[in-house]
Motif scaffolding. Structure first.
Motif, PDB file in Angstrom:
ATOM      1  N   ARG A  97       0.837  -1.190   0.000  1.00  0.00           N
ATOM      2  CA  ARG A  97       0.000   0.000   0.000  1.00  0.00           C
ATOM      3  C   ARG A  97       0.875   1.245   0.000  1.00  0.00           C
ATOM      4  NH1 ARG A  97      -4.253  -2.290  -1.946  1.00  0.00           N
ATOM      5  NH2 ARG A  97      -4.402  -4.323  -0.986  1.00  0.00           N
ATOM      6  N   ALA A  98       0.432   2.276  -0.638  1.00  0.00           N
ATOM      7  CA  ALA A  98       1.182   3.537  -0.678  1.00  0.00           C
ATOM      8  C   ALA A  98       0.296   4.653  -0.179  1.00  0.00           C
ATOM      9  CB  ALA A  98       1.646   3.848  -2.095  1.00  0.00           C
ATOM     10  N   HIS A 100      -0.028   8.722  -0.185  1.00  0.00           N
ATOM     11  CA  HIS A 100       0.564   9.894  -0.835  1.00  0.00           C
ATOM     12  C   HIS A 100      -0.251  11.141  -0.502  1.00  0.00           C
ATOM     13  CE1 HIS A 100      -2.573  10.124  -3.935  1.00  0.00           C
ATOM     14  NE2 HIS A 100      -2.473   8.817  -4.059  1.00  0.00           N
ATOM     15  N   LYS A 107       1.511  11.911   6.310  1.00  0.00           N
ATOM     16  CA  LYS A 107       1.693  10.568   5.754  1.00  0.00           C
ATOM     17  C   LYS A 107       2.605   9.722   6.635  1.00  0.00           C
ATOM     18  CE  LYS A 107       3.497  12.266   2.101  1.00  0.00           C
ATOM     19  NZ  LYS A 107       3.471  13.642   2.639  1.00  0.00           N
ATOM     20  N   PRO A 184       8.384   5.852  -7.485  1.00  0.00           N
ATOM     21  CA  PRO A 184       7.796   4.544  -7.162  1.00  0.00           C
ATOM     22  C   PRO A 184       8.544   3.377  -7.789  1.00  0.00           C
ATOM     23  CG  PRO A 184       6.072   6.123  -7.680  1.00  0.00           C
ATOM     24  CD  PRO A 184       7.372   6.800  -7.997  1.00  0.00           C
ATOM     25  N   THR A 202       5.214   5.697   1.871  1.00  0.00           N
ATOM     26  CA  THR A 202       4.673   7.054   1.911  1.00  0.00           C
ATOM     27  C   THR A 202       5.343   7.858   0.810  1.00  0.00           C
ATOM     28  OG1 THR A 202       6.299   8.098   3.388  1.00  0.00           O
ATOM     29  CG2 THR A 202       4.525   6.835   4.426  1.00  0.00           C
ATOM     30  N   SER A 203       4.603   8.743   0.196  1.00  0.00           N
ATOM     31  CA  SER A 203       5.157   9.496  -0.933  1.00  0.00           C
ATOM     32  C   SER A 203       4.340  10.747  -1.179  1.00  0.00           C
ATOM     33  CB  SER A 203       5.147   8.633  -2.200  1.00  0.00           C
ATOM     34  OG  SER A 203       5.620   9.361  -3.312  1.00  0.00           O
ATOM     35  N   ALA A 206       1.815  11.331  -6.308  1.00  0.00           N
ATOM     36  CA  ALA A 206       0.545  10.623  -6.441  1.00  0.00           C
ATOM     37  C   ALA A 206       0.474   9.792  -7.715  1.00  0.00           C
ATOM     38  CB  ALA A 206      -0.615  11.620  -6.412  1.00  0.00           C
ATOM     39  N   TRP A 209       2.142   4.989  -9.492  1.00  0.00           N
ATOM     40  CA  TRP A 209       1.952   3.847  -8.610  1.00  0.00           C
ATOM     41  C   TRP A 209       1.107   2.743  -9.228  1.00  0.00           C
ATOM     42  CZ3 TRP A 209       4.683   3.297  -4.279  1.00  0.00           C
ATOM     43  CH2 TRP A 209       5.254   4.435  -3.705  1.00  0.00           C
ATOM     44  N   HIS A 210       0.494   2.989 -10.381  1.00  0.00           N
ATOM     45  CA  HIS A 210      -0.485   2.047 -10.909  1.00  0.00           C
ATOM     46  C   HIS A 210       0.118   0.670 -11.164  1.00  0.00           C
ATOM     47  CE1 HIS A 210       1.514   3.795 -14.409  1.00  0.00           C
ATOM     48  NE2 HIS A 210       1.186   2.697 -15.090  1.00  0.00           N
ATOM     49  N   THR A 215      -2.996   2.644  -4.061  1.00  0.00           N
ATOM     50  CA  THR A 215      -2.749   3.854  -3.283  1.00  0.00           C
ATOM     51  C   THR A 215      -3.965   4.229  -2.444  1.00  0.00           C
ATOM     52  OG1 THR A 215      -3.511   5.298  -5.053  1.00  0.00           O
ATOM     53  CG2 THR A 215      -1.162   4.749  -5.014  1.00  0.00           C
ATOM     54  N   ALA A 217      -5.162   7.855  -1.032  1.00  0.00           N
ATOM     55  CA  ALA A 217      -4.892   9.292  -0.959  1.00  0.00           C
ATOM     56  C   ALA A 217      -5.253   9.807   0.421  1.00  0.00           C
ATOM     57  CB  ALA A 217      -5.688  10.032  -2.023  1.00  0.00           C
TER      58      ALA A 217
END
Length: 683
Positions: A97-98, A100, A107, A184, A202-203, A206, A209-210, A215, A217
């Motif tokens: 998981r990310a 952003h 974050k 990413p 964490t980033s 946005a 990342w796909h 993600t 948000a």
């Protein structure tokens, strides 16, 4: 300063290392850029399998005891996604998981709170600064140091990172937190090879990342949660607010755009100074950016910071000096020992850091031996006006600190010290303001850090440091000073190590032309440049330009250094190697034979370079189809390497693989020669 010696200059193993053996006693791992394979000795591999993490193992930055409000839904959603429907360890890519969002949104705070809340459900929780590939490798290396110090204390950074990857593959159920990911794609390798745990990133980015991870948000706090956070910081969790206090807090929270970092810093100021929310709003003036994009986090923090810094300076002037210096370093894990030269008295240092902590300007690590500063605060601090000395506030102090802490460039006796210092040297190099004064002392600090990476087999990661060192030397000494020429050579070597020949070749060509003009055609440094350029041409497949250069270097070294000098022998080896690559074994084999005979006489029968020459000659015999001469040489080389280097040294493994391969080839030849033709009964 001397040139870095590339594999083509004194590195005979470059032509003799064939495919490496892989069996149950050898570990192979890729350290992060997807290209570097690291061989680990059998003992280290067994430890990676057998070593268990102690209960509660981790390195989380600080505790979760701070105020955490308004993120319960996000925390629950993270848990739902990472736990994969209740399982303690996720083994699928869906476990990645990310988080952003813009700077200051919380974050890292959310990731840290998640890690603390659920740490007992994981076998290990490891926090990694993931701003680029280099700190990721460093973070993994530190994991090996924590779990297997008896081996890691004498291993290089790439080897320790490879060991950590093996350990994570053997032991499921861990959590890796990759904090502040800028690209990413840097995580692609780790997520692909480490499926038996959870990855949380964490980033501020946005996009991108796909293909890496789903993600979530993260937005601003809602108004009620923002007021709760602010009031808890100012009055404490048990205080009953009056309607007026809550109304004033709501107005201030709205002015701050409900940005968590702004609320935290404002709350700390109100608590420490006793200022009311209404008075603080008047002090700040109009902070809210009413443009379509919402608040401007940098502008908001700048307004808050102006008043906070004034209060901190009144309380402890040394604290401001420390904060200004920290603005130019890596944001995380800034050692107290690194800051000590600015505040030599330990008690005074503790008081200064305590003042910054009270105003939420820094955070302590769990053991309080290092501190962190928010990246957004650093951004604001770095963009203040330049002083009369030409430096922005704190910049010169930061450079002096890394100069003071830099170990000697040629010693690796304290690898943990280097690994702790390295992120901060890189950060100071990356954050250099344009047109700020240059210093050869600062350039040397960059160079020494780059040389450490080079000795650790991570020269490709030294490019930012070498670029910064070259810029400093050029500014102070001029473009053609020997130090600048050596620095340019080193930068070209780093690009070559990274596989970026488009940048490496022009740099080598420029350096060679300048050294010919400044130092002369046969100066040792000029010969090194000519050799390095020839080697890079060879790597690029341009043998038409590589071979004449290698021939020239050998002739000049024979004339200047003598027939048996180590560099002359290296040149003879390199020329033989390029002949072999070109398929000209008639010229390659006699050169390899001559080099081996001379190295046996000059260096001894079991010197590593002699062993490399023996391996290279055996490989050339093999390429010529002369297995009767190749096999005894491979056998001798293996026996000597086992005795001199040890049974699991990478060169020993190479020799074992080479001997196995050539013996199999000999068996195939023998079987073909002794096979009886089938009888034809058709007539």
């Amino acid at each position: 300063m001397t040139d870095s010696i590339l594999p083509g200059d004194g590195g005979p193993q470059a032509t003799g290392a064939r495919s490496m053996a892989v069996d149950g006693d050898v570990g192979v791992a890729i350290t992060g850029d997807g290209a570097q394979v690291v061989m680990l000795p059998a003992g280290a591999v067994r430890w990676a399998r057998d070593v268990e993490a102690p209960p509660g193992a981790g390195n989380l930055p600080g505790s979760a005891s701070g105020v955490f409000v308004g993120r319960d839904k996000e925390l629950a959603e993270l848990r739902r996604l990472l736990a994969a429907e209740g399982e303690a360890a996720v083994t699928q890519m869906s476990g990645v998981r990310a988080v952003h969002g813009l700077g200051g949104i919380g974050k890292s705070t959310l990731a840290l709170h998640y890690a603390h809340t659920y740490r007992r459900t994981y076998t290990l929780v490891w926090w990694i600064n993931a701003v680029s590939t280099e700190p990721i490798v460093t973070g993994l290396a530190s994991l090996a140091t924590r779990l297997c110090p008896q081996w890691a204390s004498s291993a290089g950074g790439r080897e320790r990172a490879a060991w950590a990857l093996l350990w994570l593959q053997w032991h499921p159920g861990w959590l890796l937190v990759f904090d502040n990911v800028e690209d990413p794609a840097d995580l692609r390798h780790y997520l692909g090879t480490l499926p038996d745990g959870h990855h949380l990133a964490t980033s501020c980015t946005a996009t991108g990342w796909h293909a890496i991870a789903p993600t979530m948000a993260l937005g601003l706090l809602d108004p009620d949660a923002a007021v709760d956070l602010l009031c808890t910081l100012v009055f404490g969790p048990e205080h009953t607010l009056t309607p007026e206090q809550r109304q004033d807090a709501a107005a201030l929270a709205a002015d701050l755009g409900h940005l968590p970092l702004a609320l935290e810093q404002a709350g700390a100021y109100l608590f420490e100074t006793g200022t009311s929310s209404a008075d603080y709003r008047q002090m700040l003036g109009q902070v809210m950016d009413a443009a379509a994009g919402g608040i401007n986090p940098e502008r908001t923090i700048a307004r808050i910071w102006h008043h906070t810094l004034t209060a901190v300076e009144r309380r402890n002037p040394q604290a401001v000096t420390l904060l200004n210096a920290m603005a130019w370093m890596a944001p995380d894990n800034i050692p107290r020992a690194l800051l000590a030269p600015l505040c030599p008295d330990p008690l005074a240092l503790g008081e200064a850091l305590g003042a910054l902590y009270a105003y939420n300007m820094i955070a302590y690590s769990a053991d309080r031996q290092s501190v962190s500063i928010h990246r957004l605060v650093q951004t604001v601090l770095r963009h203040r006006p330049t002083g009369s000395d030409g430096y922005p506030p704190g910049r010169q102090d930061a450079e002096h600190l890394i100069q003071h802490a830099t170990p000697d460039e040629n010693t690796d006796t304290n690898i943990p010290q280097w690994e702790q210092l390295l992120p901060h040297v890189i950060a100071v190099a990356d954050s250099a303001p344009p047109r700020s004064p240059a210093s050869t002392d600062t350039a040397y600090a960059y160079h020494a850090a780059a040389q450490y990476l080079y000795r650790q087999g991570r020269d490709a990661h030294s490019i930012p440091l070498r670029t910064a060192a070259l810029a400093q030397y050029e500014q102070v000494l001029g473009h053609t000073h020997p130090e600048a020429l050596a620095s340019r050579n080193d930068l070209a070597g780093a690009y070559e190590s990274a596989g970026d020949l488009r940048r490496a070749i022009p740099l080598y060509e420029t350096t060679l032309a300048q050294r010919e003009r400044v130092l002369g055609d046969t100066h040792p440094d000029t010969l090194a440049s000519r050799n390095n350029l020839a080697y890079t041409y060879q790597v690029a497949g341009d043998l038409e330009r590589a071979i004449p250069l290698f021939e020239t270097v050998l002739a000049q070294r024979e004339r200047v250094l003598g027939n048996a000098h180590s560099y002359t022998l290296a040149s003879r080896n390199n020329l033989a190697a390029v002949y072999e690559v070109a398929g000209d074994l008639e010229r390659a084999i006699p050169l390899f034979e001559t080099t081996l005979a001379q190295r046996e006489r000059v260096l001894g029968d079991t010197h590593p370079q002699t062993l490399a020459s023996r391996n290279n000659l055996a490989a050339a015999y093999e390429a010529a189809g002369n297995l009767e001469r190749a096999i005894p040489l491979f056998e001798t080389t293996l026996a000597q390497r086992e005795r001199v280097l040890g049974d699991t040294h990478p060169h020993t493994l190479t020799s074992r693989n080479n001997l196995t391969r050539v013996r199999r080839a000999a068996q195939v030849v023998q079987q073909r020669s002794t096979a009886t033709p089938a009888t034809d009964h058709s007539q």
